[in-house]
Write a protein that holds these residues in place. Structure first.
Motif, PDB file in Angstrom:
ATOM      1  N   GLN A 174       0.836  -1.192   0.000  1.00 58.26           N
ATOM      2  CA  GLN A 174       0.000   0.000   0.000  1.00 58.26           C
ATOM      3  C   GLN A 174       0.874   1.246   0.000  1.00 58.26           C
ATOM      4  O   GLN A 174       1.764   1.410   0.829  1.00 58.26           O
ATOM      5  CB  GLN A 174      -0.916   0.007   1.214  1.00 58.26           C
ATOM      6  N   HIS A 175       0.625   2.125  -0.959  1.00 52.74           N
ATOM      7  CA  HIS A 175       1.333   3.403  -1.077  1.00 52.74           C
ATOM      8  C   HIS A 175       0.834   4.329   0.028  1.00 52.74           C
ATOM      9  O   HIS A 175      -0.262   4.140   0.564  1.00 52.74           O
ATOM     10  CB  HIS A 175       1.042   4.002  -2.454  1.00 52.74           C
ATOM     11  N   LYS A 176       1.612   5.357   0.378  1.00 56.25           N
ATOM     12  CA  LYS A 176       1.211   6.259   1.455  1.00 56.25           C
ATOM     13  C   LYS A 176      -0.094   6.993   1.169  1.00 56.25           C
ATOM     14  O   LYS A 176      -0.787   7.405   2.084  1.00 56.25           O
ATOM     15  CB  LYS A 176       2.321   7.247   1.792  1.00 56.25           C
ATOM     16  N   ASP A 177      -0.465   7.120  -0.133  1.00 52.37           N
ATOM     17  CA  ASP A 177      -1.739   7.767  -0.445  1.00 52.37           C
ATOM     18  C   ASP A 177      -2.909   6.780  -0.479  1.00 52.37           C
ATOM     19  O   ASP A 177      -4.043   7.161  -0.763  1.00 52.37           O
ATOM     20  CB  ASP A 177      -1.656   8.574  -1.741  1.00 52.37           C
ATOM     21  N   GLY A 178      -2.649   5.492  -0.216  1.00 49.97           N
ATOM     22  CA  GLY A 178      -3.718   4.510  -0.078  1.00 49.97           C
ATOM     23  C   GLY A 178      -3.856   3.495  -1.191  1.00 49.97           C
ATOM     24  O   GLY A 178      -4.407   2.429  -0.980  1.00 49.97           O
ATOM     25  N   HIS A 179      -3.366   3.797  -2.416  1.00 43.79           N
ATOM     26  CA  HIS A 179      -3.508   2.811  -3.499  1.00 43.79           C
ATOM     27  C   HIS A 179      -2.398   1.763  -3.386  1.00 43.79           C
ATOM     28  O   HIS A 179      -1.383   1.982  -2.728  1.00 43.79           O
ATOM     29  CB  HIS A 179      -3.508   3.496  -4.874  1.00 43.79           C
TER      30      HIS A 179
END
Length: 90
Positions: free
Chosen positions: A4-9
């Protein structure tokens, strides 16, 4: 693997891990590398390869190609075997 990327995706990642000693303690050092571009490029290459094989297998003519190692590939819809390869004598 996906993370999971820090922006959620979520993104595909390559993980490289090493075990080492740090101040007399065993620790694991890991690097997570985003491979989104690599995966997209691999997918595009696969699509183009499938298209080339489809076209070369359906054209009623011989098609000859040489790769960087001078291996010749030929294909024709007129033969029962669609693809042959050989390596020239050097």
């Amino acid at each position: 693997m996906r993370c999971q990327h820090k922006d959620g995706h979520t993104i595909p990642v390559e993980i490289i891990s090493h075990k080492m000693k740090l101040d007399k303690r065993n620790v694991i050092y890991s690097i997570f590398r985003d491979i989104t571009t690599r995966k997209k490029t691999e997918s595009e290459l696969l699509e183009k390869t499938v298209m080339l094989e489809t076209v070369s297998g359906s054209v009623p003519a011989y098609i000859f190609m040489k790769d960087k190692d001078l291996i010749t590939h030929s294909s024709t819809a007129m033969h029962s075997s669609n693809t042959t390869s050989f390596r020239p004598n050097r």
